[in-house]
Design a protein around this motif. Structure first.
Motif, PDB file in Angstrom:
ATOM      1  N   PRO A 263       0.716  -1.267   0.063  1.00 38.18           N
ATOM      2  CA  PRO A 263       0.043   0.047  -0.026  1.00 38.18           C
ATOM      3  C   PRO A 263       0.659   1.238  -0.006  1.00 38.18           C
ATOM      4  O   PRO A 263       0.679   2.230  -0.425  1.00 38.18           O
ATOM      5  CB  PRO A 263      -0.885  -0.156   1.292  1.00 38.18           C
ATOM      6  CG  PRO A 263       0.093  -1.042   2.215  1.00 38.18           C
ATOM      7  CD  PRO A 263       0.705  -1.945   1.137  1.00 38.18           C
ATOM      8  N   VAL A 264       1.957   1.370   0.457  1.00 33.91           N
ATOM      9  CA  VAL A 264       2.852   2.521   0.382  1.00 33.91           C
ATOM     10  C   VAL A 264       3.371   2.708  -1.001  1.00 33.91           C
ATOM     11  O   VAL A 264       3.298   3.749  -1.268  1.00 33.91           O
ATOM     12  CB  VAL A 264       4.273   2.148   1.412  1.00 33.91           C
ATOM     13  CG1 VAL A 264       5.294   3.295   1.413  1.00 33.91           C
ATOM     14  CG2 VAL A 264       3.654   1.877   2.805  1.00 33.91           C
ATOM     15  N   ASP A 265       3.852   1.821  -1.532  1.00 34.13           N
ATOM     16  CA  ASP A 265       4.458   1.824  -2.769  1.00 34.13           C
ATOM     17  C   ASP A 265       3.471   1.731  -3.998  1.00 34.13           C
ATOM     18  O   ASP A 265       3.806   2.049  -5.326  1.00 34.13           O
ATOM     19  CB  ASP A 265       5.674   1.013  -3.190  1.00 34.13           C
ATOM     20  CG  ASP A 265       6.936   1.086  -2.180  1.00 34.13           C
ATOM     21  OD1 ASP A 265       7.050   2.361  -1.821  1.00 34.13           O
ATOM     22  OD2 ASP A 265       7.695   0.162  -2.207  1.00 34.13           O
ATOM     23  N   GLN A 266       2.343   1.287  -3.416  1.00 37.72           N
ATOM     24  CA  GLN A 266       1.157   0.942  -4.564  1.00 37.72           C
ATOM     25  C   GLN A 266       1.727   0.079  -5.544  1.00 37.72           C
ATOM     26  O   GLN A 266       1.499   0.193  -6.844  1.00 37.72           O
ATOM     27  CB  GLN A 266       0.764   2.470  -5.240  1.00 37.72           C
ATOM     28  CG  GLN A 266       0.101   3.273  -4.266  1.00 37.72           C
ATOM     29  CD  GLN A 266      -1.292   3.072  -3.902  1.00 37.72           C
ATOM     30  OE1 GLN A 266      -2.179   3.186  -4.859  1.00 37.72           O
ATOM     31  NE2 GLN A 266      -1.489   2.624  -2.708  1.00 37.72           N
ATOM     32  N   GLN A 267       2.475  -1.221  -5.197  1.00 36.89           N
ATOM     33  CA  GLN A 267       2.872  -2.010  -6.170  1.00 36.89           C
ATOM     34  C   GLN A 267       2.079  -3.548  -5.938  1.00 36.89           C
ATOM     35  O   GLN A 267       1.979  -3.779  -4.599  1.00 36.89           O
ATOM     36  CB  GLN A 267       4.164  -2.123  -5.886  1.00 36.89           C
ATOM     37  CG  GLN A 267       5.318  -1.044  -6.228  1.00 36.89           C
ATOM     38  CD  GLN A 267       5.322  -1.021  -7.783  1.00 36.89           C
ATOM     39  OE1 GLN A 267       5.475  -1.610  -8.627  1.00 36.89           O
ATOM     40  NE2 GLN A 267       5.205   0.437  -7.952  1.00 36.89           N
ATOM     41  N   LEU A 268       1.962  -4.197  -7.080  1.00 30.51           N
ATOM     42  CA  LEU A 268       1.258  -5.336  -6.859  1.00 30.51           C
ATOM     43  C   LEU A 268       2.170  -6.621  -7.289  1.00 30.51           C
ATOM     44  O   LEU A 268       3.053  -6.166  -8.166  1.00 30.51           O
ATOM     45  CB  LEU A 268       0.046  -5.372  -7.827  1.00 30.51           C
ATOM     46  CG  LEU A 268      -1.033  -6.603  -7.734  1.00 30.51           C
ATOM     47  CD1 LEU A 268      -1.639  -6.403  -6.733  1.00 30.51           C
ATOM     48  CD2 LEU A 268      -1.615  -6.719  -9.108  1.00 30.51           C
ATOM     49  N   THR A 269       2.183  -7.586  -6.829  1.00 32.52           N
ATOM     50  CA  THR A 269       3.055  -8.732  -6.926  1.00 32.52           C
ATOM     51  C   THR A 269       2.164 -10.105  -7.286  1.00 32.52           C
ATOM     52  O   THR A 269       1.265 -10.119  -6.433  1.00 32.52           O
ATOM     53  CB  THR A 269       3.964  -9.124  -5.903  1.00 32.52           C
ATOM     54  OG1 THR A 269       4.769  -7.939  -5.649  1.00 32.52           O
ATOM     55  CG2 THR A 269       5.054 -10.222  -6.179  1.00 32.52           C
TER      56      THR A 269
END
Length: 248
Positions: A146-152
Motif C-alpha cells: 500500500p505504500v509503494d502501490q505495487q502489486l506482485t
C-alpha cells in the motif's frame, strides 16, 4: 541450480492450501518453495514455473523465481514442523516479498487498470480460476504494497486446469468487472503476445527438471502436449472478450 541452505518455517495452516516453506538460498535471498513430496504434484511445479516465465515475459509483476535444489542432508536435520511433506531435489522457489499483504477488496481499484486487464486476460489464457475475490474474501493470490502501490502476482499451481469453467471464471475473478472495459486494440496487442509466447513453448520448458516432466516414455505428471494445447487457445481471445470490448 541454486541450493537451499536453510529451511526457516512453513506457511501457517489456514493461510493457503499449498503451505510452502520459507527458506534461504545460497544467493542469500529468501524464497517460498514448493517441492516434490506430500501435497504437491510434479505437474503443479511445472505449472508454477511455466506461468512464472510467461507472466514475466508479457510484463506482469510476478515475484522473482528460481528452481532451487533441496539437499537431502538439510532435510535430515530440519526440525521445522511438517518437513516430511518436502522431499529432496528440485523445488520451485518464489522470491519472498517484504511489506506486502493479500490484496483486499477495497484496494482493487488502486491497481492500474491496464494491469487489471492484463491479469484477467492472462488467467483466462492459462485457465487459472485461482484468483478470486469478493466482498466476503477469496483466494486472490495477489500481494499489495500500500505504500509503494505495487502489486506482485504469485501462485499458479492451479493453472492449466482441465476442468476450467469459463462461466465461473467470469463470475468470481478479482478483476471480472474489467471484461467489458478492455479496448479492442488492447485485446489485439495481448493476443499477439500470447501467440508469440505459445510459439516459444519448446524453449520455455526445455530446462524443466527431469524429475517433473514426462519424457522418454518415463511417466510424469506434466504432459507438455496438454499444456501447449491450452496456450494455443489465444485464438479464441477475441471471441471471448471482443464482443465485450469498447473501442477506444
Amino acid at each position: 541450480m541454486k541450493q537451499v541452505v536453510e529451511i526457516i518455517a512453513r506457511c501457517a495452516e489456514g493461510t493457503c492450501v499449498s503451505r510452502p516453506f520459507r527458506v534461504r538460498a545460497d544467493d542469500g535471498s529468501l524464497y517460498w518453495i514448493k517441492g516434490m513430496g506430500t501435497g504437491w504434484n510434479r505437474n503443479e511445479l511445472c505449472y508454477e514455473l511455466l506461468c512464472a516465465k510467461l507472466a514475466s515475459e508479457i510484463g506482469l509483476p510476478v515475484a522473482g523465481f528460481e528452481v532451487l535444489d533441496v539437499p537431502e542432508v538439510l532435510l535430515e536435520f530440519c526440525a521445522v514442523p511438517g518437513i516430511r511433506d518436502l522431499s529432496a531435489g528440485p523445488a520451485f522457489g518464489s522470491r519472498y516479498v517484504e511489506h506486502v499483504s493479500s490484496l483486499l477488496p477495497v484496494e482493487v481499484s488502486s491497481v492500474p487498470q491496464d494491469l487489471r486487464w492484463k491479469i484477467l486476460l492472462f488467467d483466462w489464457w492459462v485457465q487459472n480460476e485461482d484468483r478470486t475475490l469478493g466482498e466476503k474474501g477469496g483466494n486472490v493470490n495477489l500481494l499489495w504494497n500500500p505504500v509503494d502501490q505495487q502489486l506482485t502476482v504469485i501462485d499458479h499451481n492451479n493453472a492449466f486446469d482441465s476442468e476450467f469453467d469459463e462461466v465461473a471464471f467470469f463470475e468470481h475473478h478479482v478483476f471480472r468487472e474489467e471484461r467489458s472495459r478492455i479496448p479492442a486494440s488492447f485485446l489485439l496487442e495481448q493476443k499477439q503476445r500470447f501467440a508469440n509466447m505459445a510459439g516459444r513453448f519448446g524453449d520455455l520448458i526445455k530446462d524443466f527438471p527431469d524429475e517433473w516432466v514426462e519424457q522418454d516414455e518415463r511417466p510424469g505428471d506434466f504432459i507438455p502436449e496438454t499444456a501447449n494445447a491450452i496456450l494455443n487457445r489465444f485464438d479464441k481471445l477475441l471471441d471471448v472478450f471482443g464482443g465485450q470490448a469498447n473501442e477506444k
